[in-house]
Design a protein around this motif. Structure first.
Motif, short mmCIF file in Angstrom:
data_model
loop_
_atom_site.label_atom_id
_atom_site.label_comp_id
_atom_site.label_asym_id
_atom_site.label_seq_id
_atom_site.Cartn_x
_atom_site.Cartn_y
_atom_site.Cartn_z
N MET A 1 -25.04 56.06 -56.37
CA MET A 1 -23.66 56.03 -55.95
C MET A 1 -23.41 54.72 -55.19
N SER A 2 -22.32 54.09 -55.48
CA SER A 2 -21.94 52.83 -54.84
C SER A 2 -21.55 53.06 -53.38
N GLN A 3 -21.95 52.13 -52.52
CA GLN A 3 -21.57 52.18 -51.12
C GLN A 3 -20.31 51.36 -50.86
N HIS A 4 -19.79 50.73 -51.91
CA HIS A 4 -18.60 49.90 -51.78
C HIS A 4 -17.45 50.71 -51.20
N GLU A 5 -16.89 50.23 -50.10
CA GLU A 5 -15.74 50.82 -49.42
C GLU A 5 -15.99 52.24 -48.90
N LYS A 6 -17.25 52.55 -48.59
CA LYS A 6 -17.63 53.82 -47.96
C LYS A 6 -17.94 53.56 -46.49
N MET A 7 -17.81 54.56 -45.66
CA MET A 7 -18.17 54.39 -44.26
C MET A 7 -19.65 54.03 -44.17
N ASP A 8 -19.95 53.04 -43.32
CA ASP A 8 -21.31 52.54 -43.24
C ASP A 8 -21.84 52.51 -41.82
N TYR A 9 -20.97 52.37 -40.83
CA TYR A 9 -21.42 52.15 -39.45
C TYR A 9 -20.32 52.63 -38.51
N ILE A 10 -20.73 53.17 -37.36
CA ILE A 10 -19.76 53.64 -36.38
C ILE A 10 -20.22 53.19 -34.99
N GLU A 11 -19.28 52.87 -34.12
CA GLU A 11 -19.62 52.43 -32.77
C GLU A 11 -18.91 53.30 -31.74
N PHE A 12 -19.64 53.57 -30.65
CA PHE A 12 -19.13 54.36 -29.54
C PHE A 12 -19.32 53.57 -28.25
N SER A 13 -18.50 53.86 -27.28
CA SER A 13 -18.68 53.29 -25.95
C SER A 13 -19.73 54.12 -25.21
N ALA A 14 -20.29 53.53 -24.16
CA ALA A 14 -21.26 54.25 -23.33
C ALA A 14 -21.26 53.65 -21.93
N THR A 15 -21.08 54.50 -20.94
CA THR A 15 -21.14 54.03 -19.56
C THR A 15 -22.58 53.87 -19.11
N ASP A 16 -23.49 54.64 -19.68
CA ASP A 16 -24.90 54.61 -19.30
C ASP A 16 -25.74 54.59 -20.58
N LEU A 17 -26.06 53.39 -21.04
CA LEU A 17 -26.79 53.25 -22.31
C LEU A 17 -28.14 53.95 -22.27
N ALA A 18 -28.86 53.84 -21.17
CA ALA A 18 -30.19 54.45 -21.10
C ALA A 18 -30.10 55.97 -21.21
N ALA A 19 -29.18 56.59 -20.50
CA ALA A 19 -29.04 58.05 -20.55
C ALA A 19 -28.55 58.51 -21.91
N THR A 20 -27.64 57.75 -22.52
CA THR A 20 -27.14 58.10 -23.85
C THR A 20 -28.25 58.00 -24.89
N LYS A 21 -29.04 56.94 -24.82
CA LYS A 21 -30.17 56.79 -25.75
C LYS A 21 -31.17 57.94 -25.58
#
Length: 118
Positions: A1-21
């Motif tokens: 299946m082609s990945q063309h024009e499909k969702m590929d990546y998402i970004e979120f904010s984080a106040t505490d990167l270490a705790a979120t990870k």
């Protein structure tokens, strides 16, 4: 299946990167790669993405999109979330075809988990 024009990546904010990870590693077995002190990318989540340092967070009350996880055992997933520092903000409820709950992770972003109706 082609990945063309499909969702590929998402970004979120984080106040505490270490705790979120730590939270997403413990609960969902995500893996992370840091790109400087203010950004981390994640993998092993079904969709690749990342977290950037910010004082803001995603919430449906302020119009944010809602990322929904699937679980084969809703109660077990909910317990893992609570034990790893997440907070349930909408307890398990039923809807046509399933059940779900909403939670926030340590940086305050809202997510949900659903399961098929039992």
């Amino acid at each position: 299946m082609s990945q063309h024009e499909k969702m590929d990546y998402i970004e979120f904010s984080a106040t505490d990167l270490a705790a979120t990870k730590a939270f997403f590693s413990q609960v969902f077995a995500w893996t992370f790669e840091d790109f400087g002190p203010d950004y981390t990318a994640f993998d092993n989540a079904g969709l690749r993405g990342g977290f950037f340092r910010s004082e803001l967070h995603a919430s449906t009350t302020n119009g944010s999109a809602l990322m929904v996880f699937f679980s084969e055992n809703l109660e077990e997933t909910q317990d893992k979330i609570i034990k790893s520092g997440g907070k349930v903000i909408k307890p398990i409820f039923s809807f046509p075809g399933g059940r779900r709950f909403h939670f926030t992770e340590p940086s305050g972003n809202e997510f949900a988990v659903w399961a098929h109706a039992s």
